[in-house]
Design a protein around this motif. Structure first.
Motif, PDB file in Angstrom:
ATOM      1  N   ASP A  93       7.643   3.785  -2.227  1.00 60.99           N
ATOM      2  CA  ASP A  93       8.813   4.312  -1.539  1.00 60.99           C
ATOM      3  C   ASP A  93       8.789   3.856  -0.082  1.00 60.99           C
ATOM      4  N   GLU A  94       9.667   4.418   0.738  1.00 63.46           N
ATOM      5  CA  GLU A  94       9.794   3.977   2.126  1.00 63.46           C
ATOM      6  C   GLU A  94       8.587   4.315   3.001  1.00 63.46           C
ATOM      7  N   THR A  95       7.616   5.062   2.473  1.00 61.88           N
ATOM      8  CA  THR A  95       6.401   5.350   3.252  1.00 61.88           C
ATOM      9  C   THR A  95       5.338   4.266   3.065  1.00 61.88           C
ATOM     10  N   ALA A  96       5.561   3.351   2.137  1.00 60.53           N
ATOM     11  CA  ALA A  96       4.587   2.285   1.848  1.00 60.53           C
ATOM     12  C   ALA A  96       4.601   1.218   2.941  1.00 60.53           C
ATOM     13  N   LYS A  97       3.553   0.404   2.952  1.00 66.50           N
ATOM     14  CA  LYS A  97       3.431  -0.730   3.875  1.00 66.50           C
ATOM     15  C   LYS A  97       3.299  -2.007   3.065  1.00 66.50           C
ATOM     16  N   SER A 126       6.466  -1.869   7.658  1.00 64.83           N
ATOM     17  CA  SER A 126       7.013  -0.648   7.070  1.00 64.83           C
ATOM     18  C   SER A 126       8.306  -0.988   6.324  1.00 64.83           C
ATOM     19  N   THR A 141       0.861  -1.183   0.000  1.00 64.90           N
ATOM     20  CA  THR A 141       0.000   0.000   0.000  1.00 64.90           C
ATOM     21  C   THR A 141       0.896   1.231   0.000  1.00 64.90           C
ATOM     22  N   ALA A 142       0.811   1.988  -1.091  1.00 64.32           N
ATOM     23  CA  ALA A 142       1.614   3.190  -1.278  1.00 64.32           C
ATOM     24  C   ALA A 142       0.674   4.343  -1.571  1.00 64.32           C
ATOM     25  N   LYS A 143       0.679   5.316  -0.670  1.00 64.16           N
ATOM     26  CA  LYS A 143      -0.216   6.465  -0.781  1.00 64.16           C
ATOM     27  C   LYS A 143      -1.661   5.970  -0.849  1.00 64.16           C
ATOM     28  N   ASP A 172      12.093  -0.411   5.376  1.00 69.45           N
ATOM     29  CA  ASP A 172      13.356   0.115   5.898  1.00 69.45           C
ATOM     30  C   ASP A 172      14.152   0.780   4.784  1.00 69.45           C
ATOM     31  N   ARG A 173      14.218   0.100   3.640  1.00 72.83           N
ATOM     32  CA  ARG A 173      15.026   0.601   2.522  1.00 72.83           C
ATOM     33  C   ARG A 173      14.587  -0.095   1.249  1.00 72.83           C
TER      34      ARG A 173
END
Length: 153
Positions: A142-146, A103, A37-39, A105-106
């Protein structure tokens, strides 16, 4: 001096994920659905799960292609620093290092095929997801995704 050389040889003999399997040892690996899930978007992948040491050592080595909606998940028994290399991996990959809470990490994007340079997480992770190179950028991951999956051991 001999003790130093012996210690160095032992250190170099410890395999990194994806390093010591022969192409003739390909076998079928279980697949599961993984969502990222991204944004405002959820992306679904059907990925192979590398559970055993042998499966994790083999990884995606010797593959000449990887469908856009597939990949490989490497779950760990307990969180650790993730370290992978691209030896015998013939295609670029996006390597996503995942913390215990899902979450990210990289993300190591478009890793270099057949490189011996370690690709390392930024901290301790519970799993690693490998996708076709360029997938993260193409889908805005990106790194904000789950990342989520059901662990159907």
């Amino acid at each position: 001096m001999r003790a130093i050389l012996t210690a160095l040889a032992l250190t170099l003999a410890v395999p990194m994920a994806g390093c010591n399997q022969d192409a003739s040892e390909v076998e079928s690996v279980a697949t599961i659905p993984v969502t990222i899930t991204a944004k405002d978007q959820t992306h679904r992948f059907n990925v192979e799960v590398a559970r055993t040491d042998a499966e994790q050592d083999k990884g995606l080595m010797f593959r000449t292609s990887l469908p856009a909606d597939s990949g490989m998940l490497f779950p760990f028994d307990k969180p650790r620093i993730g370290s992978f290399w691209m030896k015998n991996t013939l295609i670029p990959l996006d390597i996503i290092f995942i913390r215990a809470d899902g979450s990210i990490d990289r993300i190591a994007e478009n890793t270099i095929p057949e490189s011996l340079e370690p690709v390392v997480s930024g901290g301790e992770v519970s799993a690693v997801l490998e996708l076709a190179g360029g997938t993260a950028a193409r889908l805005g991951i990106d790194e904000t995704a789950k990342v989520a999956w059901k662990d159907g051991k």
